[in-house]
Write an enzyme that holds these catalytic residues in place. Structure first.
Site, PDB file in Angstrom:
ATOM      1  N   LYS A 100      -6.044  10.388  -2.172  1.00  0.00           N
ATOM      2  CA  LYS A 100      -5.352  11.061  -1.164  1.00  0.00           C
ATOM      3  C   LYS A 100      -4.432  11.804  -2.162  1.00  0.00           C
ATOM      4  O   LYS A 100      -4.756  12.911  -2.532  1.00  0.00           O
ATOM      5  CB  LYS A 100      -4.336  10.084  -0.348  1.00  0.00           C
ATOM      6  CG  LYS A 100      -5.380   9.144   0.494  1.00  0.00           C
ATOM      7  CD  LYS A 100      -6.408   9.791   1.403  1.00  0.00           C
ATOM      8  CE  LYS A 100      -7.346   8.666   1.965  1.00  0.00           C
ATOM      9  NZ  LYS A 100      -6.714   7.282   2.409  1.00  0.00           N
ATOM     10  N   ASP A 149       0.806  -1.199   0.080  1.00  0.00           N
ATOM     11  CA  ASP A 149       0.084   0.157   0.140  1.00  0.00           C
ATOM     12  C   ASP A 149       1.032   1.326   0.024  1.00  0.00           C
ATOM     13  O   ASP A 149       1.452   1.574   1.086  1.00  0.00           O
ATOM     14  CB  ASP A 149      -0.877  -0.249   1.331  1.00  0.00           C
ATOM     15  CG  ASP A 149      -1.873   1.156   1.229  1.00  0.00           C
ATOM     16  OD1 ASP A 149      -1.479   2.009   0.436  1.00  0.00           O
ATOM     17  OD2 ASP A 149      -2.909   1.073   2.034  1.00  0.00           O
TER      18      ASP A 149
HETATM   19  C1  LIG Z   1      -7.367   6.134   2.865  1.00  0.00           C
HETATM   20  C2  LIG Z   1      -6.301   4.662   2.968  1.00  0.00           C
HETATM   21  C3  LIG Z   1      -6.935   3.752   2.257  1.00  0.00           C
HETATM   22  C4  LIG Z   1      -8.305   3.563   1.973  1.00  0.00           C
HETATM   23  O1  LIG Z   1      -8.771   4.260   0.748  1.00  0.00           O
HETATM   24  P1  LIG Z   1     -10.200   5.053   0.409  1.00  0.00           P
HETATM   25  O2  LIG Z   1     -10.012   5.681  -0.973  1.00  0.00           O
HETATM   26  O3  LIG Z   1     -10.564   5.823   1.416  1.00  0.00           O
HETATM   27  O4  LIG Z   1     -11.145   3.819   0.234  1.00  0.00           O
HETATM   28  C5  LIG Z   1      -6.032   2.861   2.336  1.00  0.00           C
HETATM   29  N1  LIG Z   1      -4.924   2.825   2.613  1.00  0.00           N
HETATM   30  C6  LIG Z   1      -4.285   3.775   3.078  1.00  0.00           C
HETATM   31  C7  LIG Z   1      -2.955   3.782   3.414  1.00  0.00           C
HETATM   32  C8  LIG Z   1      -5.179   4.994   3.311  1.00  0.00           C
HETATM   33  O5  LIG Z   1      -4.865   6.285   3.643  1.00  0.00           O
END
Ligand SMILES: *Cc1c(COP(=O)(O)O)cnc(C)c1O
Length: 383
Positions: free
Chosen positions: A204, A179
């Protein structure tokens, strides 16, 4: 339709080219928005450019996916309606009975997704401290199909040695997914470090303006997994709308610039907060006091990200008082936008949270660093 991939270009150039639609018939400089859900079928049964129906493919999504693959130096990318939808599609592409290893401090909703949804559908999960390679080794089983890493982690900014975990994954013939939401490909490129899969919440830093939800999976190689992912994407249908794709593409054009500037601000704020008597601890991988500083230094470039967390001296109440006293930093969840945000994670994560009660998570934006420091100065002075 979009320009062919060019992996030799620098990330700033790839980012600007993300919205290049100059090869379409009208040759626009800025990409048009294709809202049509359906496309003309020719007398011979064929479709121009293979677009049939938007759930299976759309020009805006195709352009975004090409750009995501290029930014992460992958071969193929799949865009989704959110980060969680992207993770779900990857898990749905595994086989029932498969085992997955995750960090014990993985993004909170991922943990809930595993226990509340995918355990019931036959996947097994083990949570380990990924800063310790031997813990991962101990957790490996013959049926382990995937190791899931998150570095820096949310919200404690722990660092996983991606290259070391990748070597272990290769040895034991399982896949490594990272991730990469927090560092973005500007600061860290997991596929180069040996990972097989990269995931992003494009909500993000890619979107960058807190106005669009999205997610993606990028694969190093095409093969059986990419075929399954493509099926799940089209059949489950958690695809982003053309406008979502357009907005994320717009965001990507300034991604390298924003991330580098925000990361520089975050480093300065981290140094300031580390010296402040009202702060017990600062979690930021760019500080020498960070336990995995040398790993971060080796695997990240051009900065350590725009996220940090602090432990305020005192209890949860004290931390919340500080968050509420901030004026420039908005109290809100999420991260990665141009505006600075602060959040008391424990109260968001609820009963099962393992986050320290006095922790505040900070998403550093693009405001001037002097104004940010002045804001923390006045907030921390409040009793
Ligand atoms: C926000 C986030 C997610 C989930 O993503 P969404 O777009 O809110 O579904 C997963 N991993 C990390 C590290 C995040 O900051």
């Amino acid at each position: 339709m979009p320009l062919p991939m060019n992996k030799n270009q620098n990330i700033e150039t790839i980012a600007v080219k993300s919205a290049d639609y100059s090869l379409t018939d009208t040759r626009p400089v800025s990409p048009p928005l294709y809202l049509s859900t359906t496309y003309h079928r020719s007398e011979d049964g064929s479709y121009t450019n293979d677009f049939v129906y938007t759930r299976s493919g759309n020009p805006n999504r195709e352009l975004l996916e090409k750009s995501l693959a290029e930014l992460e130096k992958g071969t193929v990318a799949f865009a989704f309606a959110s980060g969680m939808a992207a993770i779900s599609a990857l898990f749905q592409s595994l086989e029932p009975g498969d085992h997955v290893i995750l960090p014990d401090d993985v993004y909170f909703n991922v943990r809930t997704l595993c226990t509340e949804v995918f355990e019931r559908w036959g996947l097994a999960f083990t949570w380990v401290d990924m800063t310790d390679l031997s813990k991962i080794e101990e957790a490996l089983r013959p049926e382990t199909a995937l190791i899931w890493a998150e570095s820096p982690s949310n919200p404690q900014l722990k660092i996983t040695d991606i290259a070391a975990v990748a070597r272990l994954a290769k040895e034991r013939k399982c896949l490594l997914a990272v991730d990469n939401t927090w560092p973005s490909p500007v600061l860290q490129q997991p596929l180069d470090l040996g990972a097989d899969i990269v995931m992003h919440s494009t909500t993000k830093y890619f979107g960058g303006h807190s106005d669009v939800l999205g997610g993606c999976i990028v694969l190093k190689e095409e093969g059986p997994l990419s075929k399954r992912m493509s099926h799940v994407q089209t059949l489950s249908g958690a695809v982003p709308s053309p406008f979502d794709c357009w907005l994320i593409g717009r965001g990507i054009q300034t991604l390298p610039l924003r991330v580098k500037a925000q990361s520089k601000n975050a480093a300065a704020l981290a140094h300031y907060l580390e010296e402040h008597p009202a702060i017990m601890k600062v979690n930021y991988p760019g500080l020498r006091s960070h336990p995995q500083y040398s790993v971060a230094l080796a695997q990240m470039k051009e900065g350590f990200g725009a996220m940090l967390s602090v432990l305020v001296k005192g209890n949860a109440e004290k931390a919340i008082t500080v968050a509420n006293a901030l004026r420039l930093f908005t109290t809100a969840t999420s991260l990665g936008g141009v505006e600075s945000l602060v959040e008391h994670r424990r109260s968001v994560e609820g009963d099962k949270s393992t986050t320290p009660a006095n922790l505040l998570r900070i998403s550093v934006g693009l405001e001037h660093i002097d104004d940010m420091i002045a804001d923390w100065d006045q907030a921390l002075a409040k009793k």
